[in-house]
Design an enzyme around this catalytic site. Structure first.
Site, PDB file in Angstrom:
ATOM      1  N   GLY A  22      14.944  21.515 -23.235  1.00 47.35           N
ATOM      2  CA  GLY A  22      15.196  20.138 -23.677  1.00 47.35           C
ATOM      3  C   GLY A  22      16.662  19.802 -23.631  1.00 47.35           C
ATOM      4  O   GLY A  22      17.449  20.516 -23.002  1.00 47.35           O
ATOM      5  N   ASN A  23      17.045  18.713 -24.274  1.00 46.58           N
ATOM      6  CA  ASN A  23      18.454  18.340 -24.316  1.00 46.58           C
ATOM      7  C   ASN A  23      18.746  17.655 -25.644  1.00 46.58           C
ATOM      8  O   ASN A  23      17.844  17.447 -26.458  1.00 46.58           O
ATOM      9  CB  ASN A  23      18.817  17.465 -23.110  1.00 46.58           C
ATOM     10  CG  ASN A  23      18.019  16.190 -23.102  1.00 46.58           C
ATOM     11  OD1 ASN A  23      18.202  15.322 -23.956  1.00 46.58           O
ATOM     12  ND2 ASN A  23      17.085  16.072 -22.155  1.00 46.58           N
ATOM     13  N   ARG A  24      20.007  17.294 -25.860  1.00 43.83           N
ATOM     14  CA  ARG A  24      20.435  16.843 -27.188  1.00 43.83           C
ATOM     15  C   ARG A  24      20.352  15.327 -27.372  1.00 43.83           C
ATOM     16  O   ARG A  24      20.875  14.796 -28.339  1.00 43.83           O
ATOM     17  CB  ARG A  24      21.871  17.314 -27.445  1.00 43.83           C
ATOM     18  CG  ARG A  24      21.978  18.819 -27.548  1.00 43.83           C
ATOM     19  CD  ARG A  24      23.430  19.256 -27.683  1.00 43.83           C
ATOM     20  NE  ARG A  24      24.117  18.501 -28.713  1.00 43.83           N
ATOM     21  CZ  ARG A  24      25.417  18.248 -28.724  1.00 43.83           C
ATOM     22  NH1 ARG A  24      26.168  18.669 -27.738  1.00 43.83           N
ATOM     23  NH2 ARG A  24      25.958  17.566 -29.702  1.00 43.83           N
ATOM     24  N   SER A  25      19.714  14.617 -26.451  1.00 39.43           N
ATOM     25  CA  SER A  25      19.667  13.159 -26.598  1.00 39.43           C
ATOM     26  C   SER A  25      18.838  12.778 -27.837  1.00 39.43           C
ATOM     27  O   SER A  25      17.710  13.242 -28.013  1.00 39.43           O
ATOM     28  CB  SER A  25      19.050  12.538 -25.349  1.00 39.43           C
ATOM     29  OG  SER A  25      18.941  11.154 -25.536  1.00 39.43           O
TER      30      SER A  25
END
Ligand code: C5P
Length: 403
Positions: A203-206
């Site tokens: 995933g990512n930190r958005s």
């Protein structure tokens, strides 16, 4: 500011004291004008106590000060909640048979009506025509919410939630433009998750906050808004007005399907989501285990489709497609150099390039963007809160829509 709060005779009147409370807490002077039928639901004492002002229903009370003219002249905003079918009909016809309708004929300030009635009454051609007439005259008629009605029935006709009415009142007081009225816009927000196995993902930190701010501002400007939300926390989504339709998604494939399904009848598509460029080749059905010797299998990745590029390729004439690019500067060039190259590669009508770092870009932090066209040329810039950036992006989109 001086606000007149009209209340007509519907059961939803029982929720309007909270509208009055909010407006008063925000520092406004509010004078309540109920119809006689409204007092069957909430009585004079409640309105007088909460507004701190006298309450009458008839032009003949206090006739010496010609209240309907004086109140109308002094008002800076009129809100009528609930606005029943009968109130809409009387307002559209210019009938002035009580203090509220007489005052509606004297005011020159913005007027906001929050309808509430049974679905059949809202959909009746007479009501449709009255709403159309009022809107043509510049009256702001909110769409009723969809949901539970008085009896066992449910459908469109529920009064918009008190907080949505208050938010609409604030927009009118602030003079927010309605330049997206009649437009359908679809925005993606958040970050995709690509499952590795039942418990792990890439995933990512958005956080989704920029996309939520875009959705909120578009709704404020009158658009019909769908937010395709990739793993956005409920607390972040709670900042949306009730009129925004939220489609939750998890993976890039889900997000692509949702955007493509929504694209057909959209005037504007904005890809604000952080999309994973790669996903694990074949997610495992069981939790991945270490090898007996403690080692792990290397992770094999396959490329995801570029959703934005696909939307650009299938864009309809007149449709505006926009994206966001989070960049960091490096030895090969600045944030803007990378942004210009990406704008040319992606071909979107508008690319909002933002620098990401620990104090900028992701999460509950300020944002700053450069807006570029498909040739990498400047279309403007904006900085500040994510709401400020959202306003700058929509200003640019509105210019593209109307040229
Ligand atoms: O990740 P990248 O910098 O390429 O993202 C730029 C834009 O492209 C963003 O609007 C993002 O939502 C979109 N994008 C996409 N599909 C991908 C990767 C990014 O639509 N696979």
């Amino acid at each position: 500011m001086r606000i007149l709060l009209g209340v007509s005779g519907g059961i939803a009147a029982y929720k309007v004291p909270s509208v009055l409370r909010s407006l008063r807490e925000d520092g406004h002077a509010v004078r309540v004008i109920p119809t006689r039928a409204a007092l069957d639901f909430v009585g004079t004492a409640t309105w007088e106590a909460l507004s701190g002002q006298p309450v009458t229903t008839s032009v003949f009370d206090g006739a010496e000060s010609v209240d309907h003219v004086r109140l109308g002249r002094e008002a800076e905003l009129v809100v009528v909640a609930p606005a029943t079918a009968d109130l809409l009909a009387r307002a559209a016809a210019g009938i002035a048979d009580d203090l509220l309708t007489a005052t509606l004929l004297t005011v020159t300030c913005p007027v906001l009506l929050a309808p509430a009635m049974h679905t059949e009454m809202w959909q009746h051609p007479a009501t449709r025509a009255n709403v159309a007439t009022l809107r043509e005259r510049g009256v702001h008629v909110l769409d009723p919410a969809v949901g539970r009605l008085t009896g066992a029935d449910s459908g469109p006709g529920r009064m918009p939630e008190p907080e949505d009415i208050v938010a609409a009142a604030h927009r009118l007081l602030a003079g927010t433009p309605e330049d997206l009225a009649g437009r359908r816009v679809v925005i993606s927000a958040g970050g995709t998750r690509e499952p590795l196995d039942p418990v792990r993902f890439l995933g990512n930190r958005s956080s989704g906050r920029q996309g939520v701010a875009l959705a909120r501002n578009a709704a404020e400007r009158g658009a019909e808004v769908e937010l395709v939300a990739a793993n956005v926390e409920a607390a972040v989504l709670s900042g949306l007005p009730g009129s925004v339709a939220v489609t939750p998604v998890e993976t890039t494939a889900d997000l692509q399907a949702a955007m493509q399904a929504a694209a057909d009848d959209a005037d504007v598509l904005i890809m604000a989501a952080a999309v994973a460029d790669f996903r694990p080749a074949g997610a495992r059905a069981d939790k991945t285990k270490k090898n007996p010797d403690g080692s792990v299998e290397p992770l094999e990745l396959v490329q995801n489709p570029d959703i934005l590029a696909g939307l650009v390729a299938e864009r309809r004439p007149g449709q505006v497609v926009a994206g966001f690019a989070a960049e960091t500067g490096d030895a090969d060039g600045s944030v803007l150099d990378h942004g210009r190259a990406k704008a040319r590669r992606k071909g979107a009508d508008l690319l909002a390039v933002n620098a990401v770092g620990t104090a900028l870009g992701f999460g509950d932090v300020p944002n700053a963007v450069h807006l570029l066209d498909a040739a990498g040329e400047d279309l403007g810039e904006g900085a500040g809160s994510k709401d400020d950036v959202a306003r700058v992006v929509w200003d640019a989109v509105v210019r593209l829509l109307t040229h």
